[in-house]
Every structure is written in C-alpha cells, then in structure tokens.
Enzyme design. Structure first.
Site, PDB file in Angstrom:
ATOM      1  N   ARG A  20     -13.566   7.441   2.156  1.00 24.34           N
ATOM      2  CA  ARG A  20     -13.398   7.335   3.911  1.00 24.34           C
ATOM      3  C   ARG A  20     -12.037   7.901   4.180  1.00 24.34           C
ATOM      4  NH1 ARG A  20     -16.986   3.416   3.378  1.00 24.34           N
ATOM      5  NH2 ARG A  20     -19.166   3.947   4.323  1.00 24.34           N
ATOM      6  N   ASP A  62     -13.800  -2.528  -6.786  1.00 24.71           N
ATOM      7  CA  ASP A  62     -13.804  -3.739  -5.759  1.00 24.71           C
ATOM      8  C   ASP A  62     -12.814  -4.439  -5.765  1.00 24.71           C
ATOM      9  OD1 ASP A  62     -14.295  -6.405  -4.389  1.00 24.71           O
ATOM     10  OD2 ASP A  62     -15.463  -7.095  -5.668  1.00 24.71           O
ATOM     11  N   VAL A  63     -11.499  -3.699  -4.935  1.00 27.11           N
ATOM     12  CA  VAL A  63     -10.423  -4.572  -5.506  1.00 27.11           C
ATOM     13  C   VAL A  63     -10.043  -6.269  -4.992  1.00 27.11           C
ATOM     14  CG1 VAL A  63      -9.153  -2.531  -4.079  1.00 27.11           C
ATOM     15  CG2 VAL A  63     -10.246  -4.355  -2.684  1.00 27.11           C
ATOM     16  N   ASN A  89      -4.680   1.609  -0.507  1.00 25.34           N
ATOM     17  CA  ASN A  89      -4.862   1.495   0.987  1.00 25.34           C
ATOM     18  C   ASN A  89      -6.251   0.842   1.436  1.00 25.34           C
ATOM     19  OD1 ASN A  89      -5.654   3.664   3.616  1.00 25.34           O
ATOM     20  ND2 ASN A  89      -7.570   3.545   2.102  1.00 25.34           N
ATOM     21  N   TYR A 154      -6.003 -10.707  10.666  1.00 23.99           N
ATOM     22  CA  TYR A 154      -5.537  -9.526   9.806  1.00 23.99           C
ATOM     23  C   TYR A 154      -3.948  -9.728  10.070  1.00 23.99           C
ATOM     24  CZ  TYR A 154      -5.147  -4.733  10.843  1.00 23.99           C
ATOM     25  OH  TYR A 154      -4.699  -2.657  10.520  1.00 23.99           O
TER      26      TYR A 154
END
Length: 287
Positions: A20, A62-63, A89, A154
């Site tokens: 997405r 699953d990174v 990404n 973040y």
C-alpha cells in the site's frame, strides 16, 4: 548536458512494505517502465492483490525477522535474478508525546524503521558489491533532518536512516554500488491519518514520492527531498541560530504538524495496525 536516464527494463527491483501507500505507488511506476518488481510485505493478501494488478511478484516479509528478511532476498534472487535495486520503504509512524509512548511502541519503531533498514542495506551491499553494481534507496523523511513534537522516536529513527545512508554512501564510493536517501514531507497515506497542513510544509501524494524515487533510480544522486523546496527550507533553518530556527518552525506551524494528531480518533485504525506490524520483534521480546 543532462545525465542520460538509465533504462529500467528488466531490472530487478525489490520494495519492502509495498502492499500500500508509497511502496505500492512506486511499484506501479517502476513496473510501467519495465522493471521486474518484487513486493515484500507483512500483509501477504494485500501484497498479492497489488502485485497481481501490476504484473509484479509478492512474497511474505516481516522486516523485523532478520533471518526471514535474508531468506526473502535469497528467494527473490532464486526466482527473478540478482537484485539491481533495493528500496527500503517499510516504516511506521505511531504518534505520542515521548512520556506516553510505551516501550513496545519504541521497540517497534526502532526495529522496523531503523534495524530493518540497516539489515536490508547490509544484505544489499553483500550482494551488489561483488558484482560492482546496484542501487540502495532508503526512504527516510524530512523528520530525518529536524525534530517534530509528538514523534520523538520516529524522528530519531529517521535521523538514523539519514546517517546510515550517508555513511554507507561514503563506504561504497568507487565500488559501483549507489545509495540514495529520499526525504518526503507528510505523505497523504494511511500513515498521515488525522494530520493537518502547515505553511510551507505542504503534504504530498504517494505518487509524488514514487515519481521522485523513479527519477533517482534513473538518474542517481544521494539526497532527494519531496517536494524539492524542502531542501531550501532545511538549508535555511540549519544556517539560522537555534532560537531563530525554532521560531521560524513555530511561525510556519511545523511544530504542530505531528503533535496536533497525537490523540486524534482519525488515527485509531492506523495506530492499531502499526501496533501489529512487528510480530517477530514482539516474539523475541517475549522470549
């Protein structure tokens, strides 16, 4: 004379978190130019749907599972061929003042936004450097150049991705392997649910970021700001004394971009999905 654009026909491009948003838009843009795109995403059902629409391939990823991430890249190369471009990404942006952010959220942010990028970049270097060719594109954020209230961890992860990319870019000088770092403003995907606008910090669409990624893969350079005007704003604020720079940020409304949405009901669905985005990391924490 402008640098001649590289052809992407037949190039093997891997994009993490591409079911997405920015990843899916980038996969579509690269597929249209003839690239062999492989999508890796935790949401395998949506990834396969997206890939089917584009004529691409999708594999579960699953990174935060480092062994699984390596095996995913191995499988790509077995099925499609040596990886020409890796686009790191995958990322999440849960919002909260730091004192309200629980340790599990902190861990997810670091595992997905940073550790996975470190691991993906390292794996790409191991595969590309012996061949003397390849391109690693790390998706950071304007939050990698400045701090924004309401998203301290973040911002920390995105600063780290910028620093990682700069360091590896220098390590790979002269090897034929390239590194780019893409730094967009707020992108109108699910991740930006509930966020408003600010003067001179206008949000962009995922297609805008996808086009910037396509452009840098075709005409490589290190840093890419989306929109390009962010580069000018960033340079100006860095030249100002801290008090003036922070005053300018407040005057433009930049200090409210993320903090204004920290308790927004409009983000409930996204925040819930982000909380389920790192199963391997959660499993390791419970072990």
């Amino acid at each position: 004379m402008a640098k001649r654009a590289r052809s992407l026909t037949g190039k093997v491009v891997v994009i993490t978190g591409a079911a997405r948003g920015i990843g899916a838009s980038t996969a579509a843009a690269l597929s249209r130019l003839g690239a062999k795109v492989v999508i890796g995403d935790l949401d395998q059902v949506l990834a396969e749907k997206t890939a089917a629409e584009l004529g691409a391939e999708a594999l579960p990823l699953d990174v935060t599972d480092t062994k699984g991430f390596t095996e995913f890249l191995d499988e790509v190369e077995r099925r499609v061929g040596p990886i020409d471009v890796l686009i790191n990404n995958a990322g999440i942006m849960p919002l909260a003042p730091l004192e309200e952010e629980d340790d599990a959220a902190t861990r997810r942010l670091i595992e997905i936004n940073l550790h996975a990028v470190v691991h993906g970049t390292r794996e790409a270097v191991k595969r590309m450097r012996p061949r003397g060719t390849g391109h690693i594109v790390n998706i950071a954020s304007m939050a990698g150049k400045a701090g924004f209230p309401g998203a301290a961890t973040y911002c920390a992860t995105k600063h780290a991705v910028v620093g990682l990319s700069e360091s590896v870019h220098l390590e790979l000088h002269g090897t034929g392997v390239l590194v780019s770092c893409v730094m967009p403003a707020v992108v109108r995907t699910e991740l930006a649910s509930g966020l408003g606008e600010a003067k001179f910090f206008k949000s962009v669409q995922p297609e805008d970021v996808a086009q910037a990624i396509v452009d840098v893969v075709r005409r490589p350079k290190f840093d890419v700001f989306v929109p390009a005007s962010l580069d000018v704003i960033s340079r100006i604020t860095r030249l100002l004394p801290r008090r003036l720079g922070e005053g300018l940020l407040r005057a433009l409304g930049g200090d409210k971009i993320l903090s204004s949405a920290t308790h927004s009901s409009a983000r409930a669905e996204y925040e819930s999905r982000a909380a389920r985005s790192a199963p391997a990391a959660e499993k390791d924490a419970d072990a």
